[in-house]
Write an enzyme that holds these catalytic residues in place. Structure first.
Site, PDB file in Angstrom:
ATOM      1  N   CYS A  41      -1.926   0.578   9.257  1.00 14.77           N
ATOM      2  CA  CYS A  41      -3.295   1.064   9.330  1.00 14.77           C
ATOM      3  C   CYS A  41      -3.290   2.423  10.028  1.00 14.77           C
ATOM      4  O   CYS A  41      -2.711   2.561  11.107  1.00 14.77           O
ATOM      5  CB  CYS A  41      -4.161   0.075  10.104  1.00 14.77           C
ATOM      6  N   ASP A  48      -0.212  -3.695   7.559  1.00 17.91           N
ATOM      7  CA  ASP A  48      -0.971  -4.221   6.422  1.00 17.91           C
ATOM      8  C   ASP A  48       0.035  -4.670   5.377  1.00 17.91           C
ATOM      9  O   ASP A  48       0.976  -3.935   5.066  1.00 17.91           O
ATOM     10  CB  ASP A  48      -1.891  -3.150   5.825  1.00 17.91           C
ATOM     11  N   ILE A  63      11.381   2.724 -15.159  1.00 19.48           N
ATOM     12  CA  ILE A  63      11.858   2.944 -13.795  1.00 19.48           C
ATOM     13  C   ILE A  63      12.990   1.976 -13.490  1.00 19.48           C
ATOM     14  O   ILE A  63      12.953   0.805 -13.897  1.00 19.48           O
ATOM     15  CB  ILE A  63      10.722   2.823 -12.760  1.00 19.48           C
ATOM     16  N   GLU A  64      14.000   2.471 -12.822  1.00 17.68           N
ATOM     17  CA  GLU A  64      15.105   1.639 -12.369  1.00 17.68           C
ATOM     18  C   GLU A  64      14.562   0.759 -11.247  1.00 17.68           C
ATOM     19  O   GLU A  64      13.872   1.241 -10.341  1.00 17.68           O
ATOM     20  CB  GLU A  64      16.249   2.545 -11.899  1.00 17.68           C
ATOM     21  N   GLU A  83      -6.474   2.196   0.081  1.00 21.35           N
ATOM     22  CA  GLU A  83      -6.852   2.977  -1.102  1.00 21.35           C
ATOM     23  C   GLU A  83      -5.860   4.104  -1.360  1.00 21.35           C
ATOM     24  O   GLU A  83      -5.451   4.346  -2.503  1.00 21.35           O
ATOM     25  CB  GLU A  83      -8.263   3.571  -0.930  1.00 21.35           C
TER      26      GLU A  83
END
Length: 125
Positions: A41, A48, A63-64, A83
């Site tokens: 946070c 979090d 993506i690997e 967010e």
């Protein structure tokens, strides 16, 4: 510093070796669940935790998976809002992969009686 910490700290998602050619012309969906996402946070510094659900339809690249794991783990000591974390992950992967479609759901564990789920979907951008 232990070898895993060093690997995470030095990891660069921008490196081309993290993205492999998609060898298939057909449309298919890659669904990935990352249940151990952690960031901090930006106000309190408390941790979090979230489960990140990534779903994408590849175009020219995939993506690997170890690269994705290291990228997600690189957030663990960052002070970043729910967010901003979700949007940064989506924007980075979308820019690098250029998929046909992509959806990211960041489902954060409740803290202080608040449960946050952030959904970003390329089909409604």
């Amino acid at each position: 510093m232990k070898y895993g910490e060093k690997e995470i700290r030095e990891f660069d998602i921008e490196a081309e070796e993290n993205f492999w050619p998609n060898e298939h012309d057909k449309e298919y969906t890659v669904d990935i669940e990352l249940p151990e996402f952690m960031c901090r946070c930006p106000r309190s510094g408390y941790p979090d935790f979230a489960t990140i659900h990534l779903s994408y339809v590849p175009e020219k690249k995939v993506i690997e998976l170890k690269a994705l794991k290291l990228y997600i783990n690189s957030f663990m000591d960052r002070y970043i809002s729910h967010e901003n974390a979700a949007n940064e992950i989506f924007d980075t992967l979308y820019r690098k992969l250029r998929p046909r479609r992509m959806k990211l759901v960041a489902d954060f564990n409740p803290r202080g009686n608040v449960h946050t789920v952030i959904t970003i979907d390329s089909e409604v951008m």
